[in-house]
Scaffold this motif. Structure first.
Motif: not given
Length: 146
Positions: A30-34, A37-44, A59-65
């Motif tokens: 769950d990419t909402d935790y851990g 994501t970077t400080e800008s809210g994007m996936w690293d 299985v990955v979960s998330g919604t990022v730009e």
């Protein structure tokens, strides 16, 4: 082996689906935790690239730009969707995530539902109605993992 992304608006049930899939023995993130994501809210880029490079079933979960930058590494991009009224009800009632508890956040959810969800729909490989019972949604996702 299948790599799958579950995406959708806040309150649609991504974390609940992920939790159930984990209980059924599927590896999940769950990419909402851990650290994902970077400080800008994007996936690293480095972390997500490494995760998707080493994992053959995930299985990955998330919604990022910038999630679209990684679509070529997923076998399925699953959009969970529900009417905005359902999303707002869910975020008001949930206790596991504070997002959506303020009027400003609920307005952001309304706005994102109108502007972001259509973009997700256009790039998803599968859309699942998230107003169904949770077990039906999880069963459908699990079918995609086979």
């Amino acid at each position: 082996m299948v790599r799958l992304l579950i995406t959708g608006m806040s309150g649609v049930g991504k974390s609940s689906v992920l939790r159930q899939l984990g209980e059924r023995g599927h590896p999940t993130v769950d990419t909402d935790y851990g650290p994902w994501t970077t400080e800008s809210g994007m996936w690293d880029d480095m972390l997500m690239g490494a995760l998707l490079g080493e994992s053959t079933e995930l299985v990955v979960s998330g919604t990022v730009e910038n999630q679209g930058d990684f679509y070529d590494r997923f076998d399925h991009v699953v959009l969970l969707s529900a009417p905005v009224s359902v999303l707002l009800d869910r975020v008001r009632q949930r206790t596991t995530n504070p997002y959506g508890s303020t009027a400003a956040e609920r307005e952001e959810i309304r706005s994102n539902h109108a502007s972001v969800e259509p973009l997700l729909r256009a790039t998803a490989t599968v859309e699942i109605d998230a107003t169904q019972p949770l077990r039906h949604i999880v069963d459908r996702v699990e079918e995609l993992l086979r």
